[in-house]
Write a protein that holds these residues in place. Structure first.
Motif, PDB file in Angstrom:
ATOM      1  N   UNK A 135       4.091 -13.981  -9.459  1.00  0.00           N
ATOM      2  CA  UNK A 135       5.423 -14.232 -10.382  1.00  0.00           C
ATOM      3  C   UNK A 135       5.770 -12.795 -10.961  1.00  0.00           C
ATOM      4  N   UNK A 136       4.931 -12.091 -11.311  1.00  0.00           N
ATOM      5  CA  UNK A 136       5.387 -10.644 -11.682  1.00  0.00           C
ATOM      6  C   UNK A 136       5.669 -10.005 -10.716  1.00  0.00           C
ATOM      7  N   UNK A 137       5.272  -9.876  -9.402  1.00  0.00           N
ATOM      8  CA  UNK A 137       6.000  -9.219  -8.393  1.00  0.00           C
ATOM      9  C   UNK A 137       7.515  -9.818  -8.293  1.00  0.00           C
ATOM     10  N   UNK A 138       7.540 -11.164  -8.119  1.00  0.00           N
ATOM     11  CA  UNK A 138       9.015 -11.669  -8.067  1.00  0.00           C
ATOM     12  C   UNK A 138      10.001 -10.957  -9.206  1.00  0.00           C
ATOM     13  N   UNK A 139       9.203 -11.129 -10.339  1.00  0.00           N
ATOM     14  CA  UNK A 139      10.102 -10.613 -11.431  1.00  0.00           C
ATOM     15  C   UNK A 139      10.304  -8.966 -11.088  1.00  0.00           C
ATOM     16  N   UNK A 140       9.413  -8.322 -10.987  1.00  0.00           N
ATOM     17  CA  UNK A 140       9.846  -6.975 -10.482  1.00  0.00           C
ATOM     18  C   UNK A 140      10.970  -6.668  -9.379  1.00  0.00           C
ATOM     19  N   UNK A 141      10.715  -7.640  -8.484  1.00  0.00           N
ATOM     20  CA  UNK A 141      11.866  -7.499  -7.421  1.00  0.00           C
ATOM     21  C   UNK A 141      13.093  -7.739  -7.848  1.00  0.00           C
TER      22      UNK A 141
END
Length: 82
Positions: free
Chosen positions: A64-70
Motif C-alpha cells: 500500500x505504501x509503494x502504491x502511495x509513493x507511486x
C-alpha cells in the motif's frame, strides 16, 4: 498552503530514521525520492513525507505504501505538489 521542503537533517528528526534508512526505503519504493533544489542539494516535499508516515502509522502494508509513493511521485509531474 505553501510547499515546504525538508532537507535531510530536518527530515531525519521529523521521521526518526537515519540517512541510510531513508535511502534504503527510497530504493525499495517505500519513500518518495528527493527533489533537486540546487547543484548539490536535495530535499523532500513535506506533504509527501507526511502522507507516507501517516500511512505507516495507520498500519498500511508495504504494498500500500509503494502504491502511495507511486501516486505521490506521479502527482509531481502533474502540478500536484501543494
Amino acid at each position: 498552503m505553501a510547499t515546504k521542503i525538508q532537507r535531510l537533517p530536518e527530515l531525519k528528526t521529523a521521521i526518526g530514521l537515519s540517512r541510510s534508512s531513508v535511502y534504503g526505503y527510497i530504493a525499495q519504493g517505500l519513500f518518495p525520492k528527493p527533489i533537486h533544489i540546487g547543484a548539490r542539494a536535495v530535499g523532500w516535499l513535506s506533504h509527501e513525507t507526511d502522507a507516507v508516515m501517516a500511512a505507516r502509522i495507520a498500519g498500511a502494508s508495504n504494498d500500500d505504501i509503494r502504491d502511495l509513493v507511486v501516486t505521490l511521485m506521479s502527482q509531481r509531474g502533474q502540478g500536484g505538489a501543494k
